[in-house]
Motif scaffolding. Structure first.
Motif, PDB file in Angstrom:
ATOM      1  N   SER A 248     -17.151   6.437  18.621  1.00 57.17           N
ATOM      2  CA  SER A 248     -16.955   7.099  17.332  1.00 57.17           C
ATOM      3  C   SER A 248     -15.481   7.321  17.033  1.00 57.17           C
ATOM      4  N   VAL A 249     -15.099   7.051  15.797  1.00 55.33           N
ATOM      5  CA  VAL A 249     -13.755   7.358  15.306  1.00 55.33           C
ATOM      6  C   VAL A 249     -13.907   8.015  13.931  1.00 55.33           C
ATOM      7  N   PRO A 250     -12.946   8.852  13.524  1.00 52.48           N
ATOM      8  CA  PRO A 250     -13.026   9.460  12.190  1.00 52.48           C
ATOM      9  C   PRO A 250     -12.737   8.434  11.098  1.00 52.48           C
ATOM     10  N   LYS A 251     -13.171   8.731   9.891  1.00 48.37           N
ATOM     11  CA  LYS A 251     -12.907   7.830   8.773  1.00 48.37           C
ATOM     12  C   LYS A 251     -11.416   7.727   8.484  1.00 48.37           C
ATOM     13  N   ILE A 252     -10.693   8.826   8.713  1.00 48.88           N
ATOM     14  CA  ILE A 252      -9.249   8.854   8.462  1.00 48.88           C
ATOM     15  C   ILE A 252      -8.515   9.117   9.761  1.00 48.88           C
ATOM     16  N   VAL A 253      -7.521   8.276  10.053  1.00 45.89           N
ATOM     17  CA  VAL A 253      -6.657   8.469  11.215  1.00 45.89           C
ATOM     18  C   VAL A 253      -5.209   8.483  10.744  1.00 45.89           C
ATOM     19  N   THR A 254      -4.329   8.870  11.643  1.00 47.82           N
ATOM     20  CA  THR A 254      -2.896   8.942  11.317  1.00 47.82           C
ATOM     21  C   THR A 254      -2.110   8.004  12.225  1.00 47.82           C
ATOM     22  N   VAL A 255      -1.302   7.178  11.618  1.00 49.51           N
ATOM     23  CA  VAL A 255      -0.386   6.292  12.344  1.00 49.51           C
ATOM     24  C   VAL A 255       1.025   6.823  12.145  1.00 49.51           C
ATOM     25  N   PHE A 256       1.835   6.821  13.209  1.00 46.32           N
ATOM     26  CA  PHE A 256       3.190   7.355  13.066  1.00 46.32           C
ATOM     27  C   PHE A 256       4.203   6.518  13.825  1.00 46.32           C
ATOM     28  N   GLN A 330      -6.109  13.860  10.869  1.00 49.25           N
ATOM     29  CA  GLN A 330      -5.183  13.857   9.744  1.00 49.25           C
ATOM     30  C   GLN A 330      -3.793  14.328  10.156  1.00 49.25           C
ATOM     31  N   PRO A 331      -2.768  14.018   9.358  1.00 47.06           N
ATOM     32  CA  PRO A 331      -1.385  14.326   9.747  1.00 47.06           C
ATOM     33  C   PRO A 331      -1.144  15.792  10.090  1.00 47.06           C
ATOM     34  N   LYS A 332      -1.774  16.700   9.395  1.00 49.00           N
ATOM     35  CA  LYS A 332      -1.545  18.126   9.648  1.00 49.00           C
ATOM     36  C   LYS A 332      -1.854  18.472  11.101  1.00 49.00           C
ATOM     37  N   GLY A 333      -2.963  17.968  11.612  1.00 48.93           N
ATOM     38  CA  GLY A 333      -3.319  18.242  12.998  1.00 48.93           C
ATOM     39  C   GLY A 333      -2.346  17.614  13.975  1.00 48.93           C
ATOM     40  N   LEU A 334      -1.896  16.398  13.676  1.00 49.50           N
ATOM     41  CA  LEU A 334      -0.930  15.731  14.539  1.00 49.50           C
ATOM     42  C   LEU A 334       0.388  16.495  14.588  1.00 49.50           C
ATOM     43  N   LEU A 335       0.879  16.895  13.438  1.00 43.15           N
ATOM     44  CA  LEU A 335       2.164  17.604  13.389  1.00 43.15           C
ATOM     45  C   LEU A 335       2.108  18.902  14.175  1.00 43.15           C
ATOM     46  N   SER A 336       0.983  19.578  14.121  1.00 44.39           N
ATOM     47  CA  SER A 336       0.831  20.815  14.875  1.00 44.39           C
ATOM     48  C   SER A 336       0.923  20.542  16.375  1.00 44.39           C
ATOM     49  N   ILE A 337       0.247  19.502  16.838  1.00 45.70           N
ATOM     50  CA  ILE A 337       0.263  19.152  18.261  1.00 45.70           C
ATOM     51  C   ILE A 337       1.662  18.740  18.707  1.00 45.70           C
ATOM     52  N   MET A 338       2.321  17.902  17.906  1.00 44.37           N
ATOM     53  CA  MET A 338       3.622  17.377  18.315  1.00 44.37           C
ATOM     54  C   MET A 338       4.705  18.447  18.261  1.00 44.37           C
ATOM     55  N   ASN A 339       4.663  19.305  17.276  1.00 40.36           N
ATOM     56  CA  ASN A 339       5.669  20.376  17.198  1.00 40.36           C
ATOM     57  C   ASN A 339       5.554  21.328  18.383  1.00 40.36           C
ATOM     58  N   LYS A 340       4.342  21.471  18.881  1.00 37.46           N
ATOM     59  CA  LYS A 340       4.127  22.356  20.024  1.00 37.46           C
ATOM     60  C   LYS A 340       4.505  21.687  21.337  1.00 37.46           C
ATOM     61  N   ASN A 341       4.136  20.431  21.494  1.00 36.81           N
ATOM     62  CA  ASN A 341       4.276  19.751  22.782  1.00 36.81           C
ATOM     63  C   ASN A 341       5.497  18.850  22.898  1.00 36.81           C
ATOM     64  N   GLN A 350       6.896  12.616   6.777  1.00 37.81           N
ATOM     65  CA  GLN A 350       7.303  11.304   6.269  1.00 37.81           C
ATOM     66  C   GLN A 350       7.160  10.191   7.305  1.00 37.81           C
ATOM     67  N   ASP A 351       7.048  10.577   8.590  1.00 40.36           N
ATOM     68  CA  ASP A 351       6.881   9.579   9.650  1.00 40.36           C
ATOM     69  C   ASP A 351       5.420   9.171   9.823  1.00 40.36           C
ATOM     70  N   CYS A 352       4.520   9.833   9.094  1.00 39.79           N
ATOM     71  CA  CYS A 352       3.085   9.655   9.302  1.00 39.79           C
ATOM     72  C   CYS A 352       2.449   8.924   8.116  1.00 39.79           C
ATOM     73  N   THR A 353       1.462   8.101   8.427  1.00 40.68           N
ATOM     74  CA  THR A 353       0.708   7.388   7.394  1.00 40.68           C
ATOM     75  C   THR A 353      -0.780   7.637   7.618  1.00 40.68           C
ATOM     76  N   GLU A 354      -1.445   8.101   6.588  1.00 42.80           N
ATOM     77  CA  GLU A 354      -2.876   8.401   6.654  1.00 42.80           C
ATOM     78  C   GLU A 354      -3.660   7.176   6.190  1.00 42.80           C
ATOM     79  N   VAL A 355      -4.502   6.616   7.065  1.00 47.12           N
ATOM     80  CA  VAL A 355      -5.204   5.373   6.764  1.00 47.12           C
ATOM     81  C   VAL A 355      -6.617   5.426   7.340  1.00 47.12           C
TER      82      VAL A 355
END
Length: 544
Positions: A248-256, A330-341, A350-355
């Motif tokens: 299973s994968v979500p309909k929307i993923v984020t590439v960065f 989605q990008p919001k979740g990714l940014l939260s993880i990366m800013n923390k870790n 701007q580095d992220c693309t939602e596809v």
């Protein structure tokens, strides 16, 4: 499972009068072998899928699936006969005649063997080209797919996307790679940290053994089923098809992607990446591409080093370090993880693309998100001549070690080399190193892939990559120095071309790829193919 037989355009019958082979054994002649095939074939005339050097299409058939152009030269050994079977009985016929005439066989799927072993041999040989057997049958309700051995990853991903936007297969990134070769060597991709390898998601398989029997998981037994999922199936039989578990994968993923140069603190960020990337949540995967670029000149792949003062040339180059990855969300979740870790990376929206997921597949296979998924059906994209090597890392490389690596990369001209770091961890840490022959599991931080183009000065290119490999020795795994079998490397050692190869001799390369799993692979080989019919320079040998 019944598979449709692919139709084939009419091909002129192969000439029965062929020049004699210089081999001492007259039964080794192409003429005798071809006659054996024709006499032994049943329902579908095998003469319609035979190609010899007398056929006008022989060269194009041979070259079509050669993806490493280092093995597409006038001096590269050529098969005496190419067979492109359209049904399984024709494969049985080829095996029978190869055994009768004592001729070796090579098996080609996608044609991405790094050392050309799926279509080149140093002894007289026959090429079994599986390209006509490439059906993909996706069941979105059961979340499974039966895939024939000639299919590519692109063909598989395309067919999955036609049936579902929330199912995927954790295979490799590059769309032209064959499903069978990738899976039989392990096979990692963007879903490795979430779902493991391709080989970890195989439910069943069908193969033809050295006796011509068609076996599935039940009839082959668990030892052989274990061996073909990471141990290189071409040592044990001809894979006909795989039953794959879809995930299973979500309909929307984020590439960065974030790019930094040496002047932008890339070394420090990469040093930190080594510790962070393997520990991130499973939904995040990160790779790093480190390559030489021109500071001020256009960075074209064809650009070559100028014949002037080397110090001035060095001053015009730097290292580009691209942090590339994806997130199952989605990008919001990714940014939260990366800013923390990993705040050192400085990832921003701007580095992220939602596809969609299939758009991400396109992007990682050098298409754009706007391209049609049908582009994944192209089997011949991006062919170059190259030499590659691999390493695994279980302890972070020091800043000084990275500096030394970059100095060696700077010796090469931009566009001539490629160096990739691929993080492990996540699901990869949870699977036992003996669950499949692929042993590089818990404790592995990342895989390193290094490649150099060999067109031009081949000798210098080989010297450069072997020098790079020597430099990395104190920074990578030890006892054994691990390597990835799908990035096979004959520098590690080879079997004897004729006769037997001792367990000790084969262990020189076998333990690099499989660690202690090599012992079990040899036992399986000794049981299912004691006469070593399925063989090549780095095939698993039976006990001798």
């Amino acid at each position: 499972m019944k598979f449709p037989v692919f139709s084939l355009l009419s091909v002129a019958f192969v000439l029965l009068v062929l020049p004699s082979s210089p081999a001492a054994n007259p039964d080794n002649s192409p003429n005798d072998f071809v006659q054996c095939l024709i006499r032994s074939s049943s329902a579908n005339p095998i003469s319609q899928v035979l190609y010899t050097s007398k056929n006008s299409t022989y060269k194009s058939v041979l070259q079509f699936s050669i993806n490493n152009l280092r093995f597409d030269t006038p001096t590269t050994p050529k098969p005496m006969v190419i067979v492109k079977p359209v049904d399984e009985s024709q494969i049985q016929t080829v095996i029978y005649c190869c055994k009768k005439h004592d001729i070796q066989m090579r098996i080609r799927g996608g044609g991405h063997d790094y050392e050309g072993l799926s279509y080149v041999a140093q002894v007289p040989f026959v090429l079994l080209d599986m390209i006509n057997l490439r059906s993909v049958d996706v069941d979105p309700v059961a979340a499974t797919a039966w895939v024939q051995a000639g299919a590519t990853l692109g063909e598989l991903y395309y067919q999955i996307a036609q049936k579902s936007s929330t199912l995927a297969f954790p295979g490799g990134i590059w769309s032209t790679v064959g499903v069978s070769g990738l899976t039989s060597g392990g096979g990692y991709g963007v879903l490795r940290r979430k779902y493991g390898l391709a080989a970890d998601n195989v439910l069943d398989a069908r193969l033809i053994d050295a006796n011509g029997r068609i076996l599935d998981r039940k009839s082959m037994g668990e030892d052989l089923f274990w061996a073909i999922r990471g141990g290189g199936a071409s040592s044990f039989g001809v894979i006909l098809s795989w039953k794959l578990k879809l995930v299973s994968v979500p309909k929307i993923v984020t590439v960065f992607q974030v790019e930094r140069t040496l002047e932008q603190n890339a070394t420090e960020i990469l040093h930190r990446w080594q510790a962070v990337a393997p520990k991130l949540p499973k939904d995040v995967e990160m790779r790093v591409a480190a390559n030489t670029i021109w500071k001020h000149l256009p960075n074209e792949a064809s650009k070559t080093v100028q014949e002037d003062d080397s110090r001035n040339v060095q001053d015009t180059k730097t290292i580009s370090v691209k942090f590339i990855g994806s997130f199952l969300g989605q990008p919001k979740g990714l940014l939260s993880i990366m800013n923390k870790n990993f705040p050192e990376l400085g990832l921003v929206g701007q580095d992220c693309t939602e596809v969609s997921y299939i758009q991400s597949v396109l992007m990682f296979s050098l298409f754009s998100a706007e391209d049609s998924p049908s582009g994944l059906l192209n089997r011949t994209a991006y062919k170059i001549p190259f030499k590659a090597k691999s390493d695994f890392v279980d302890k972070p490389i020091s800043r000084q070690g990275l500096d030394g690596l970059f100095r060696i990369l700077l010796q090469a001209a931009p566009g001539r080399t490629n160096f990739l770091f691929t993080s492990f961890g996540g699901r990869m840490d949870e699977i036992s190193e003996s669950a499949t022959p692929f042993p590089h599991r818990a404790g592995t931080l990342y895989l390193m892939y290094m490649r150099v183009r060999t067109d031009g000065d081949t000798s210098n290119a080989m010297k450069w990559i072997r020098g790079l490999y020597r430099y990395l020795t104190p920074h990578v795994t030890k006892s054994p120095r691990a390597a990835y079998v799908n990035y096979n490397d004959l520098d590690l050692g080879v079997n004897n071309l004729q006769g037997t190869t001792s367990y000790k001799q084969a262990s020189e390369w076998g333990r690099n790829y499989f660690k202690n799993n090599f012992d079990r692979l040899v036992k399986v080989k000794s049981s299912v193919d004691p006469d070593n019919f399925f063989r090549h320079e780095q095939s698993i040998p039976p006990f001798s």
